[in-house]
Design a protein around this motif. Structure first.
Motif, mmCIF file in Angstrom:
data_model
loop_
_atom_site.group_PDB
_atom_site.id
_atom_site.type_symbol
_atom_site.label_atom_id
_atom_site.label_comp_id
_atom_site.label_asym_id
_atom_site.label_seq_id
_atom_site.Cartn_x
_atom_site.Cartn_y
_atom_site.Cartn_z
ATOM 1 N N GLU A 163 0.871 -1.177 0.000
ATOM 2 C CA GLU A 163 0.000 0.000 0.000
ATOM 3 C C GLU A 163 0.900 1.216 0.000
ATOM 4 O OE1 GLU A 163 -3.123 2.034 3.078
ATOM 5 O OE2 GLU A 163 -3.502 -0.066 2.537
ATOM 6 N N ASN A 178 1.565 5.607 -0.988
ATOM 7 C CA ASN A 178 1.092 6.955 -1.281
ATOM 8 C C ASN A 178 1.852 7.447 -2.502
ATOM 9 O OD1 ASN A 178 -0.549 7.102 1.066
ATOM 10 N ND2 ASN A 178 1.287 7.546 2.282
ATOM 11 N N LYS A 219 -3.585 5.195 -10.754
ATOM 12 C CA LYS A 219 -4.830 4.428 -10.679
ATOM 13 C C LYS A 219 -4.803 3.222 -11.599
ATOM 14 C CE LYS A 219 -7.957 8.097 -9.130
ATOM 15 N NZ LYS A 219 -9.189 8.861 -9.427
ATOM 16 N N GLU A 272 -6.366 -1.589 -6.026
ATOM 17 C CA GLU A 272 -7.434 -0.940 -5.259
ATOM 18 C C GLU A 272 -7.004 0.477 -4.911
ATOM 19 O OE1 GLU A 272 -9.499 -1.230 -0.808
ATOM 20 O OE2 GLU A 272 -8.291 -2.902 -1.592
ATOM 21 N N VAL A 329 -7.288 3.211 -2.366
ATOM 22 C CA VAL A 329 -7.693 3.333 -0.964
ATOM 23 C C VAL A 329 -8.197 4.738 -0.667
ATOM 24 C CG1 VAL A 329 -6.895 3.181 1.437
ATOM 25 C CG2 VAL A 329 -6.036 1.557 -0.282
ATOM 26 N N ARG A 330 -7.506 5.759 -1.197
ATOM 27 C CA ARG A 330 -7.945 7.133 -0.975
ATOM 28 C C ARG A 330 -7.471 8.009 -2.123
ATOM 29 N NH1 ARG A 330 -6.667 7.613 3.813
ATOM 30 N NH2 ARG A 330 -8.751 7.648 4.749
ATOM 31 N N ASP A 331 -8.381 8.805 -2.632
ATOM 32 C CA ASP A 331 -8.058 9.808 -3.646
ATOM 33 C C ASP A 331 -8.300 11.162 -2.983
ATOM 34 O OD1 ASP A 331 -7.539 11.253 -5.881
ATOM 35 O OD2 ASP A 331 -8.996 10.243 -7.177
ATOM 36 N N PHE A 332 -7.220 11.858 -2.636
ATOM 37 C CA PHE A 332 -7.343 13.099 -1.867
ATOM 38 C C PHE A 332 -8.066 14.169 -2.680
ATOM 39 C CE2 PHE A 332 -4.136 10.817 0.394
ATOM 40 C CZ PHE A 332 -4.144 11.288 1.698
ATOM 41 N N ASP A 333 -8.824 15.022 -1.979
ATOM 42 C CA ASP A 333 -9.592 16.083 -2.639
ATOM 43 C C ASP A 333 -8.723 17.258 -3.050
ATOM 44 O OD1 ASP A 333 -11.995 14.680 -2.322
ATOM 45 O OD2 ASP A 333 -12.266 15.489 -0.297
ATOM 46 N N VAL A 352 -2.591 10.041 -4.298
ATOM 47 C CA VAL A 352 -3.474 8.880 -4.355
ATOM 48 C C VAL A 352 -2.856 7.798 -3.474
ATOM 49 C CG1 VAL A 352 -4.342 6.999 -5.790
ATOM 50 C CG2 VAL A 352 -4.416 9.338 -6.645
ATOM 51 N N THR A 353 -3.664 7.199 -2.609
ATOM 52 C CA THR A 353 -3.218 6.041 -1.832
ATOM 53 C C THR A 353 -3.823 4.804 -2.475
ATOM 54 O OG1 THR A 353 -3.156 7.355 0.194
ATOM 55 C CG2 THR A 353 -3.186 4.960 0.443
ATOM 56 N N ASN A 397 2.877 3.270 2.600
ATOM 57 C CA ASN A 397 1.963 3.927 3.535
ATOM 58 C C ASN A 397 2.159 3.326 4.928
ATOM 59 O OD1 ASN A 397 -0.077 5.618 4.421
ATOM 60 N ND2 ASN A 397 -1.707 4.170 3.920
#
Length: 577
Positions: free
Chosen positions: A37, A39, A52, A57, A59-63, A68-69, A92
């Motif tokens: 996992e 960052n 991507k 998978e 895990v998080r797409d920051f705003d 991107v995690t 991560n």
């Protein structure tokens, strides 16, 4: 003060920890295999899309952040590093909450065990007479009461760190961060008697001690000293001690030396504390002398510091607040300053140092508090003598605690005052706590006798009550005259945590057959505290503290004196806490 040495600050520890964590994240990815996992930081949407596409998978797409995690094969993560639109790829890792540190000194004196037993010092007041206290420190803020500046700076805030360090040792909050103190819920009051350069005058310190006494605080903690004394300073120490304050002072850092305890520690009404290191040896800097009463940890002690930080210092300045925090716990549980002082010495641990180095021994907080929630101790108390005639008397006592045993044999030892108590009554076996008595005969008329209750438990433990006194009637005496109360005065020492009254009394009886004096503190007809004294002869006097935790309002203080024939005299005074 120039007697403490600095160690590694908390700030530097965190800096080193942060660097190690970052390096670990990069190294971990370099040697990783299988799925990881990560960052992924990117510089354009092309980098976001690439991350991507490689991901098994997201895990998080920051705003707002270009990050991107994602979970992906380790080989794919390593390959993304070569993408010109990717700024970095890192594993991560995990972040953990900073745990609260149990300083070695607090651990060594078993204060943490006392905490587990429910002893926190709540209701007691500690005056830290030093360079002030950092009132915003997260480990002290909840325990800060008030303060006063005696140094001329105009504020009692700590600009040096020394006072804040001592305050944390005595009473840092148990809040899952930073450090924990010997006591954890007492109230800290800052008397700034030293400037930010660590020095102050005799008058400054004396004024701080006077203030602590006048405010009704329980403990005055003095991590300071001078090589010579001052009459003004001694007057202040005596005033505070005689008004119920436990005065604790560091012995000094003149070691290695002999008979070099500094002032105010050298005064008889101050409890002088020497310093030990983590291996129970005497700290090389510690002053020694016959005035030493206790030893406590003082070498390389980690505690609170100014700016919300933490630091490691050494000195008898660090030993002193260990004892101050312990004294606060005892006084929060109802002990007077003299009772707390004696309990601390009676329970100290002998660590093999000389009496001029350790006094009674190393501070043991749990033992001083009677083990808290641990096994109870066998306890017996001596009551009063009644039905006293020319030749007989009925002796009273109480088995207060069996100490976990199934039964205890109780009896009385007695003899003429000034001689050994080599006469004993018959043994009674009790399987429950409560009062007991026995009548002795064959006594001499008009004679003073001492007696005490004794208990021997079935598990082998023994306990002895404090000796009481009675006087047999004179030959031909009728004992018809009632006793009188000659003096009855009350010193109101109440504060926000306690309703406290120092009661002094003097009684007499023309027949010379005084038997007992009873004191009660009552509110609205309900007894809040009481004390009883066995007396004898034609006159007696004494004093006792009566108190009610977190009490306020009006109280009735009553003194009752009884003679051997049951005649009494009573006087009541109403006071307001």
């Amino acid at each position: 003060m120039s007697d403490d040495s600095n160690g590694i600050s908390r700030r530097n520890v965190l800096k080193m920890a942060g660097s190690s964590a970052a390096a670990a994240g990069l190294a971990g990815l370099a040697t990783a295999s299988g799925q990881v996992e990560v960052n992924v930081g990117f510089s354009s949407d092309h980098g976001r899309v690439a991350a991507k596409e490689k991901a098994d998978e997201v895990v998080r797409d920051f705003d707002s952040l270009d990050i991107v995690t994602a979970k992906m094969p380790a080989a794919s993560a390593k390959g993304l590093r070569n993408n010109p639109h990717v700024r970095y790829v890192e594993e991560n890792g995990e972040v953990h909450a900073l745990a609260q540190t149990l300083p070695w000194g607090v651990d060594r004196v078993d204060a943490d065990v006392a905490h587990d037993n429910g002893n926190t010092g709540s209701g007691a007041d500690i005056a830290i007479l030093d360079t002030g206290i950092d009132s915003d420190h997260p480990d002290l803020q909840a325990n800060i009461g008030t303060g006063k500046d005696f140094s001329g700076k105009g504020s009692w805030e700590d600009g040096a760190g020394h006072g804040t360090h001592c305050a944390g040792i005595a009473n840092a909050v148990d809040n899952s961060q930073g450090v924990v103190g010997v006591s954890t819920e007492a109230t800290l009051h800052a008397g700034k008697v030293l400037g930010d350069d660590g020095s102050g005058s005799f008058a400054d310190v004396a004024a701080g001690i006077e203030w602590a006494a006048d405010q009704g605080y329980d403990v005055a903690s003095l991590s300071l000293g001078a090589s010579s004394g001052s009459t003004a300073l001694q007057d202040a120490v005596d005033y505070a001690y005689n008004n119920g304050v436990l005065v604790v002072s560091s012995a000094g850092n003149s070691g290695p030396c002999t008979d070099c305890v500094g002032y105010p520690a050298a005064y008889s009404n101050a409890l002088a504390v020497s310093s030990t290191d983590e291996d129970d040896s005497l700290s090389s800097f510690s002053s020694t002398g016959s005035e030493i009463e206790l030893a406590a940890p003082g070498g390389s002690v980690y505690s609170t510091y100014t700016g919300g930080g933490y630091d490691t210092l050494s000195g008898t300045s660090m030993s002193c607040p260990h004892v101050s925090g312990a004294g606060a716990q005892l006084m929060a549980n109802g002990a007077s300053n003299t009772e707390a002082r004696q309990a601390l010495k009676d329970s100290a641990e002998d660590i093999g140092l000389g009496s001029n180095e350790q006094g009674a021994g190393l501070l043991d907080v749990e033992a001083a508090l009677g083990g808290g929630g641990g096994d109870p101790a066998l306890a017996v108390s001596t009551g009063s003598a009644s039905n006293v005639t020319e030749t007989e008397a009925t002796l009273g006592g109480s088995l207060d605690d069996l100490g976990g045993a199934s039964s205890a044999d109780v009896y009385f030892e007695y003899g003429e005052s000034g001689t050994t108590l080599d006469n004993t009554t018959a043994t009674q076996t009790l399987s429950a706590t409560g009062s007991f008595s026995d009548t002795v005969s064959g006594l001499n008329a008009g004679t003073d006798y001492d007696f005490r209750a004794v208990a021997n438990a079935s598990d082998g433990d023994s306990a002895t009550g404090t000796a009481g006194t009675f006087t047999t009637s004179s030959s031909g005496g009728g004992g018809d005259t009632a006793p009188t109360i000659d003096t009855f005065s009350i010193n109101n020492r109440s504060n926000g945590g306690w309703a406290r009254f120092e009661v002094s009394w003097g009684v007499s009886d023309a027949d010379g057959d005084l038997a007992s004096v009873d004191l009660t503190l009552a509110q609205s007809g309900s007894t809040a505290d009481s004390a009883s004294f066995s007396v004898g002869g034609s006159s007696a006097s004494g004093s006792q503290r009566l108190q009610d935790k977190k009490g306020s309002g009006s109280y009735d203080v009553t003194v009752t004196v009884t003679d051997a024939n049951g005649n009494t005299a009573t006087q009541t005074t109403t006071v307001t806490a």
